[in-house]
Design a protein around this motif. Structure first.
Motif, PDB file in Angstrom:
ATOM      1  N   LEU A 128      33.320  53.141  49.378  1.00  0.00           N
ATOM      2  CA  LEU A 128      34.030  53.378  48.118  1.00  0.00           C
ATOM      3  C   LEU A 128      34.486  52.031  47.561  1.00  0.00           C
ATOM      4  O   LEU A 128      35.212  51.291  48.224  1.00  0.00           O
ATOM      5  N   VAL A 129      34.036  51.730  46.344  1.00  0.00           N
ATOM      6  CA  VAL A 129      34.398  50.460  45.708  1.00  0.00           C
ATOM      7  C   VAL A 129      35.424  50.714  44.608  1.00  0.00           C
ATOM      8  O   VAL A 129      35.258  51.623  43.789  1.00  0.00           O
ATOM      9  N   VAL A 130      36.498  49.910  44.603  1.00  0.00           N
ATOM     10  CA  VAL A 130      37.445  49.925  43.482  1.00  0.00           C
ATOM     11  C   VAL A 130      36.972  48.840  42.526  1.00  0.00           C
ATOM     12  O   VAL A 130      36.868  47.677  42.893  1.00  0.00           O
ATOM     13  N   ASP A 131      36.677  49.259  41.304  1.00  0.00           N
ATOM     14  CA  ASP A 131      36.039  48.343  40.362  1.00  0.00           C
ATOM     15  C   ASP A 131      36.935  48.060  39.156  1.00  0.00           C
ATOM     16  O   ASP A 131      37.481  48.992  38.552  1.00  0.00           O
ATOM     17  N   VAL A 132      37.083  46.782  38.850  1.00  0.00           N
ATOM     18  CA  VAL A 132      37.745  46.356  37.595  1.00  0.00           C
ATOM     19  C   VAL A 132      37.001  45.140  37.070  1.00  0.00           C
ATOM     20  O   VAL A 132      36.271  44.481  37.811  1.00  0.00           O
ATOM     21  N   VAL A 136      40.749  41.489  34.298  1.00  0.00           N
ATOM     22  CA  VAL A 136      41.879  42.335  34.718  1.00  0.00           C
ATOM     23  C   VAL A 136      42.284  41.979  36.148  1.00  0.00           C
ATOM     24  O   VAL A 136      43.478  41.865  36.485  1.00  0.00           O
ATOM     25  N   GLN A 137      41.266  41.786  36.988  1.00  0.00           N
ATOM     26  CA  GLN A 137      41.498  41.398  38.380  1.00  0.00           C
ATOM     27  C   GLN A 137      42.356  40.129  38.437  1.00  0.00           C
ATOM     28  O   GLN A 137      43.356  40.058  39.157  1.00  0.00           O
ATOM     29  N   LEU A 138      41.949  39.152  37.656  1.00  0.00           N
ATOM     30  CA  LEU A 138      42.635  37.860  37.623  1.00  0.00           C
ATOM     31  C   LEU A 138      44.083  38.039  37.166  1.00  0.00           C
ATOM     32  O   LEU A 138      45.019  37.542  37.809  1.00  0.00           O
ATOM     33  N   SER A 161      30.034  38.989  43.920  1.00  0.00           N
ATOM     34  CA  SER A 161      30.241  39.317  42.512  1.00  0.00           C
ATOM     35  C   SER A 161      30.453  40.827  42.357  1.00  0.00           C
ATOM     36  O   SER A 161      30.104  41.621  43.246  1.00  0.00           O
ATOM     37  N   ARG A 162      30.989  41.202  41.212  1.00  0.00           N
ATOM     38  CA  ARG A 162      31.202  42.614  40.894  1.00  0.00           C
ATOM     39  C   ARG A 162      29.884  43.386  41.018  1.00  0.00           C
ATOM     40  O   ARG A 162      29.832  44.464  41.626  1.00  0.00           O
ATOM     41  N   GLU A 163      28.807  42.810  40.485  1.00  0.00           N
ATOM     42  CA  GLU A 163      27.491  43.482  40.496  1.00  0.00           C
ATOM     43  C   GLU A 163      27.021  43.688  41.933  1.00  0.00           C
ATOM     44  O   GLU A 163      26.522  44.753  42.300  1.00  0.00           O
ATOM     45  N   GLU A 164      27.168  42.637  42.741  1.00  0.00           N
ATOM     46  CA  GLU A 164      26.722  42.690  44.132  1.00  0.00           C
ATOM     47  C   GLU A 164      27.495  43.771  44.894  1.00  0.00           C
ATOM     48  O   GLU A 164      26.916  44.552  45.648  1.00  0.00           O
ATOM     49  N   ARG A 165      28.790  43.834  44.660  1.00  0.00           N
ATOM     50  CA  ARG A 165      29.629  44.806  45.362  1.00  0.00           C
ATOM     51  C   ARG A 165      29.224  46.234  44.969  1.00  0.00           C
ATOM     52  O   ARG A 165      29.109  47.115  45.813  1.00  0.00           O
ATOM     53  N   LEU A 166      28.979  46.424  43.675  1.00  0.00           N
ATOM     54  CA  LEU A 166      28.641  47.768  43.197  1.00  0.00           C
ATOM     55  C   LEU A 166      27.318  48.261  43.784  1.00  0.00           C
ATOM     56  O   LEU A 166      27.116  49.465  43.936  1.00  0.00           O
ATOM     57  N   LYS A 167      26.432  47.328  44.131  1.00  0.00           N
ATOM     58  CA  LYS A 167      25.152  47.731  44.737  1.00  0.00           C
ATOM     59  C   LYS A 167      25.358  48.443  46.074  1.00  0.00           C
ATOM     60  O   LYS A 167      24.547  49.259  46.484  1.00  0.00           O
ATOM     61  N   SER A 168      26.441  48.109  46.773  1.00  0.00           N
ATOM     62  CA  SER A 168      26.707  48.730  48.082  1.00  0.00           C
ATOM     63  C   SER A 168      27.504  50.023  47.973  1.00  0.00           C
ATOM     64  O   SER A 168      27.769  50.685  48.974  1.00  0.00           O
ATOM     65  N   ALA A 169      27.925  50.371  46.740  1.00  0.00           N
ATOM     66  CA  ALA A 169      28.845  51.502  46.579  1.00  0.00           C
ATOM     67  C   ALA A 169      28.140  52.857  46.630  1.00  0.00           C
ATOM     68  O   ALA A 169      27.100  53.041  46.001  1.00  0.00           O
ATOM     69  N   ASP A 170      28.722  53.779  47.392  1.00  0.00           N
ATOM     70  CA  ASP A 170      28.312  55.182  47.272  1.00  0.00           C
ATOM     71  C   ASP A 170      29.169  55.840  46.194  1.00  0.00           C
ATOM     72  O   ASP A 170      28.712  56.724  45.477  1.00  0.00           O
TER      73      ASP A 170
END
Ligand code: ATP
Length: 206
Positions: A128-132, A136-138, A161-170
């Motif tokens: 589970l990825v929390v995405d912003v 906003v994160q900064l 990166s945000r994109e890289e993290r989202l690739k692993s997200a279910d």
């Protein structure tokens, strides 16, 4: 052993905020940051090794690890950073495996800021990825920690990166909107995922 949901996201994305919402539903939460502090607590063998390597200056007056001093020492020194990581990572991994193994609830939320960076995705049943957005994160991280934008940006640069993290997200929770509705939109997303995880945990058991 419980079904394991790895919860990750960049600095200041809202992992703790989301973990607290799962906790309010009586879901056990294991936080990698807390485990990381436990393995170097006062009197631990690992803390002795760190002192032997870096000297007594790495301790606070109370004899605890001065994490800020340690961070400063290793931040721009790859050799020391590797030494420290080689010492800490196996111990943290072992302790986390132990804490996960003794859980008896249907599922557990395992909060790991560097889940992807440290190749821990394979230990999870679900991610589970929390995405912003990075802006906003900064803003949230700088405000919370009273740090400069520059320091937060440096930390962000060490994370995927945000994109890289989202690739692993279910699953993804979008945490862009402010708490204007008292977090009701987040609670709703957590509740929906809670039902899903209970079902997935049940399926895995059968
Ligand atoms: P870190 O990895 O840096 O520990 P985190 O991912 O656990 O951070 P939180 O501590 O949950 O993030 O959130 C960062 C800050 O942003 C906190 O001060 C939190 O209260 C605030 N925050 C989180 N979500 C929201 C939101 N939707 N609206 C406004 N503020 C928020």
């Amino acid at each position: 052993m419980s079904y394991i949901v790895g919860l990750t996201g960049g600095i200041g994305s809202g992992k703790s905020t989301i973990a607290d919402l799962f906790s309010a539903l009586n879901v056990p939460v294991i936080d990698a940051d807390i485990v990381a502090r436990k393995v170097v607590e006062k009197g631990s063998p690992l803390l002795s090794e760190i002192v032997a390597h870096f000297g007594q200056n790495i301790l606070t007056e109370a004899g605890e690890l001065d994490r800020a001093a340690l961070r400063k020492l290793v931040f721009n020194d790859d050799k020391q950073k590797h030494w420290l990581n080689d010492l800490l990572h196996p111990a943290i991994r072992t302790e986390m495996q132990h804490q996960l193994a003794v859980q008896t609830a249907p599922y557990v939320i395992w909060v790991v800021p560097l889940l992807i960076e440290n190749n821990l995705v394979e230990m999870c049943d679900r991610v589970l990825v929390v995405d912003v957005s990075p802006s906003v994160q900064l803003a949230r991280a700088a405000k919370r920690d009273n740090h400069s934008d520059e320091l937060i940006q440096k930390i962000m640069a060490t994370q995927v990166s945000r994109e890289e993290r989202l690739k692993s997200a279910d699953d993804v929770i979008y945490n862009e909107a402010n708490f204007s509705d008292n977090g009701a939109h987040l609670k709703q997303q957590v509740l929906t995922l809670h039902q899903l995880y209970l079902e997935l945990a049940e399926e895995k058991c059968n």
